[in-house]
Design a protein around this motif. Structure first.
Motif, PDB file in Angstrom:
ATOM      1  N   ALA A   1      48.018  81.407  23.047  1.00 52.58           N
ATOM      2  CA  ALA A   1      46.874  82.179  23.518  1.00 52.58           C
ATOM      3  C   ALA A   1      46.049  80.782  23.080  1.00 52.58           C
ATOM      4  O   ALA A   1      45.659  80.771  24.524  1.00 52.58           O
ATOM      5  N   THR A   2      46.876  80.006  22.451  1.00 53.81           N
ATOM      6  CA  THR A   2      45.642  79.030  22.732  1.00 53.81           C
ATOM      7  C   THR A   2      46.671  77.611  23.464  1.00 53.81           C
ATOM      8  O   THR A   2      45.612  76.919  23.727  1.00 53.81           O
ATOM      9  N   SER A   3      47.885  77.693  23.914  1.00 50.93           N
ATOM     10  CA  SER A   3      48.211  77.212  24.951  1.00 50.93           C
ATOM     11  C   SER A   3      47.490  77.048  26.280  1.00 50.93           C
ATOM     12  O   SER A   3      46.692  77.034  27.359  1.00 50.93           O
ATOM     13  N   PHE A   4      47.766  78.674  26.085  1.00 51.61           N
ATOM     14  CA  PHE A   4      46.978  79.420  27.575  1.00 51.61           C
ATOM     15  C   PHE A   4      45.340  78.639  27.859  1.00 51.61           C
ATOM     16  O   PHE A   4      45.182  78.072  28.854  1.00 51.61           O
ATOM     17  N   SER A   5      44.311  79.072  26.443  1.00 53.33           N
ATOM     18  CA  SER A   5      43.010  78.952  26.988  1.00 53.33           C
ATOM     19  C   SER A   5      43.567  77.029  27.337  1.00 53.33           C
ATOM     20  O   SER A   5      42.002  76.772  28.266  1.00 53.33           O
ATOM     21  N   LYS A   6      44.231  76.186  27.001  1.00 54.30           N
ATOM     22  CA  LYS A   6      44.162  74.566  26.889  1.00 54.30           C
ATOM     23  C   LYS A   6      45.197  74.973  28.135  1.00 54.30           C
ATOM     24  O   LYS A   6      43.989  73.606  28.951  1.00 54.30           O
ATOM     25  N   GLN A   7      45.166  75.351  28.682  1.00 53.39           N
ATOM     26  CA  GLN A   7      46.103  75.339  30.408  1.00 53.39           C
ATOM     27  C   GLN A   7      45.250  75.432  31.139  1.00 53.39           C
ATOM     28  O   GLN A   7      44.319  74.643  32.321  1.00 53.39           O
ATOM     29  N   ILE A   8      44.083  76.824  31.397  1.00 52.87           N
ATOM     30  CA  ILE A   8      43.118  77.696  31.894  1.00 52.87           C
ATOM     31  C   ILE A   8      41.832  76.461  31.954  1.00 52.87           C
ATOM     32  O   ILE A   8      42.249  76.127  32.824  1.00 52.87           O
ATOM     33  N   LEU A   9      41.614  75.839  30.903  1.00 49.08           N
ATOM     34  CA  LEU A   9      40.447  75.763  31.563  1.00 49.08           C
ATOM     35  C   LEU A   9      40.786  73.726  31.796  1.00 49.08           C
ATOM     36  O   LEU A   9      39.421  73.141  32.145  1.00 49.08           O
TER      37      LEU A   9
ATOM     38  N   GLN B   1      50.456  72.179  21.650  1.00 43.10           N
ATOM     39  CA  GLN B   1      49.095  72.004  22.458  1.00 43.10           C
ATOM     40  C   GLN B   1      48.516  72.689  21.293  1.00 43.10           C
ATOM     41  O   GLN B   1      46.801  72.625  21.490  1.00 43.10           O
ATOM     42  N   ALA B   2      48.218  73.893  20.964  1.00 46.48           N
ATOM     43  CA  ALA B   2      47.466  74.633  19.966  1.00 46.48           C
ATOM     44  C   ALA B   2      47.691  73.652  18.148  1.00 46.48           C
ATOM     45  O   ALA B   2      45.946  73.367  18.364  1.00 46.48           O
TER      46      ALA B   2
END
Length: 596
Positions: free
Chosen positions: A530-538, A579-580
């Motif tokens: 989830a943290t990896s996804f949020s980083k990619q999205i932002l 990434q997290a």
């Protein structure tokens, strides 16, 4: 208003609309009768599943029946949760549970019969266009086939089933019913009985003596029973080794991961990658020591508040508005569905007399999801709301894009969407915050989630891996051996900068998750994904959002690891965890800046 209102006194706009599922009791009864009728029809297929046409018709009936039962079960239990003291819905809940068990029994012949086919016949079914809709099911059955035993052996293993639950049952009774803890003095000097529920409250006390007393009392109590609890945990490990050997798995770990088709690399990679980032954890411990203004940081200081409670009064309407703003990076479509959830009777908002505690997202295929809350006007409740709406929207997209059979996602994926929402909310609040006290409060809240969900759960996962490997090599799991392994892990994870109190060596004795073996790693992988996804999205914007929505729409149509990989998060590599960790490092840096 201190009085908890009765169900009838809550405003209709704050209640979920279960009429979207069943108009009334008569509609429920009608569907129940239909399910009972279909249950009888299933038996006609027994012995005929070598014929592809019969198999197709049987699978189709299985889907229809299962969906009826799911709808009946979900409605009855959600009605029961509205007011658990209401006898009419208690009875309806029981009725739905019995129906679910009966259905399971009626359908139980399907898998063994399909598995009794030859490899050639199974292969032909998988490639049969008429059965294309059921390909994933058939591939999954074929994958399981290597570990299914003969009919007689399976019958024998089924009888062992009740015995195999004994370690978990014994531990649960010991831990929840029989264990009695001493009294501990609180901040006012009053003696209060220590309980499992109060333990964390004591550890969150600002008074260090209170924390230390609770910590010592907790582990001394477990220490008195260390032989019994070691025998119980050892029996659970022995049970796992027995099943792994009986079902011809290379190891207990691989047996546990097999159900979700997770490669062993994912588990090992999580542990190894976190080992590489332990210096970050040690840095956080140094910062914790500095903020608490103590000469030595002890294990009982890990939950102590780093900043004064920053009181944030956030009404339900404000929470919804803030969440909507924070999720803007996910795009127009996501926000529209979220808005629908907020306004169209998905949510049961406030506590009422007899209502089930906690929060969850639930529902049945074909109808929008539902969310149960017990909302309080504070920060925690806002995070709970965005978390549960993450689950709800995952189900909404999954149900809208998959057939019934492929819509249900696995536990391995379940916490990703909910945690991503939390990550985006936290990012939004940190960027918007101008008050240093508020910012510090948010940073410590988030940093502690990394500590407890990623580092601590990975340490638990490593402990489970070690004790199972020891048992597989014939090493006896004595209380001394378990305590030594556990103590050494704490030393490794928390570092030289803090005092690893001897008492902590008994903590293994109070972790219920160790009786659901090799489960806790999913908390760490889910949080990292989830943290990896949020980083990619932002950072990337639209392309990353597109991939993420693809993940939500995939449901359980493929193996979990593949679904994540397609969306840009490959859990078989260190990258998502790295990434997290870069997000965690950023939090620590911001905290260090604020303490200068």
């Amino acid at each position: 208003m201190n009085q908890v209102p009765k169900r009838s006194e809550t405003a209709p706009e704050h209640r979920w609309k279960l009429s979207d599922l069943f108009e009334d009791q008569a509609a429920w009864d009608k569907e129940y009768a239909e399910a009972k009728k279909q249950m009888k029809e299933v038996a006609a297929f027994e012995g005929k599943l070598a014929d592809p046409n019969q198999l197709k018709a049987c699978f189709e009936l299985e889907d229809e029946l299962s969906l009826h039962v799911e709808r009946l079960y979900v409605y009855a239990n959600m009605k029961h949760h509205e007011d658990t003291a209401e006898s009419e819905f208690m009875a309806l809940s029981d009725k739905s549970k019995k129906l679910s068990v009966e259905t399971g029994e009626a359908l139980s012949f399907i898998t063994p019969e399909v598995l009794s086919l030859t490899d050639e016949e199974l292969e032909a079914f998988i490639n049969n266009q008429e059965l294309a809709k059921f390909r994933h099911t058939l591939e999954e059955m074929r994958r399981q086939k290597a570990h299914i035993l003969s009919k007689g052996e399976e019958a024998l293993l089924a009888q062992v089933g009740n015995i195999s639950q004994a370690p978990g049952t014994i531990f649960s009774l010991l831990n929840n019913a029989d264990l009695k803890f001493p009294k501990v003095k609180d901040e006012k000097g009053e003696e209060i009985e220590l309980t499992q529920g109060r333990y964390i409250q004591f550890l969150e006390s600002k008074d260090r003596e209170v924390r230390k007393a609770a910590f010592t009392a907790m582990y001394e109590t477990y220490g008195k029973l260390k032989n019994t609890i070691a025998a119980t945990l050892s029996a659970n490990v022995t049970k796992n080794v027995f099943y792994a050997n009986a079902r011809k798995y290379p190891s207990t770990l691989e047996m546990s991961l097999y159900g979700d088709n997770i490669p062993k690399d994912v588990y090992v990679n999580l542990i190894n990658t976190i080992h590489n980032y332990l210096p970050l954890m040690h840095r956080y411990m140094e910062l914790r020591k500095k903020l608490l203004k103590v000469d030595e940081l002890h294990m009982y200081d890990l939950f102590a508040p780093l900043v004064d409670e920053f009181k944030m009064d956030i009404t339900f309407d404000q929470a919804k508005a803030t969440i909507s703003e924070s999720l803007k990076p996910l795009g127009e479509d996501y926000l529209n569905v979220l808005q629908q959830g907020f306004t169209d009777g998905w949510i049961d908002t406030y506590e009422n007399e007899g209502k089930r505690s906690g929060a969850y997202s639930w529902g049945a295929f074909g109808t929008h999801p539902y969310v149960l809350l017990n909302h309080k006007d504070n920060l925690n409740s806002m995070f709970t709301l965005t978390h549960e709406m993450g689950h709800a929207l995952h189900s909404y997209y999954s149900d809208g894009n998959q057939d019934y059979r492929d819509a249900q996602y696995t536990i391995f994926l379940a916490e990703v969407a909910s945690t991503l929402n939390e990550a985006l909310l936290m990012d939004y609040m940190l960027k918007k915050s101008t008050d240093p006290k508020e910012k510090m409060y948010l940073l410590t809240y988030y940093a502690d989630q990394f500590r407890t969900t990623v580092f601590r759960q990975t340490m638990f996962a490593e402990f489970e891996k070690i004790i199972h490997e020891q048992a597989e090599q014939g090493v006896s799991l004595t209380p001394q051996e378990l305590s030594k392994i556990y103590y050494d892990l704490n030393k490794h994870y928390y570092g030289e900068g803090m005092v690893i109190d001897k008492d902590i060596e008994m903590e293994w004795a109070r972790i219920p998750h160790f009786y659901t073996s090799f489960y806790v790693y999913k908390y760490a992988t889910g949080f990292s994904a989830a943290t990896s996804f949020s980083k990619q999205i932002l950072e990337e914007g639209a392309p990353a959002v597109e991939r993420y929505l693809g993940f939500l729409k995939s449901g359980g149509s493929d193996y979990s690891i593949n679904i994540l990989k397609k969306a840009g998060v490959d859990m078989s590599t260190p990258e998502p965890i790295e990434q997290a960790m870069s997000v965690f490092e950023e939090l620590i840096s911001q905290m260090e800046q604020l303490t200068k």
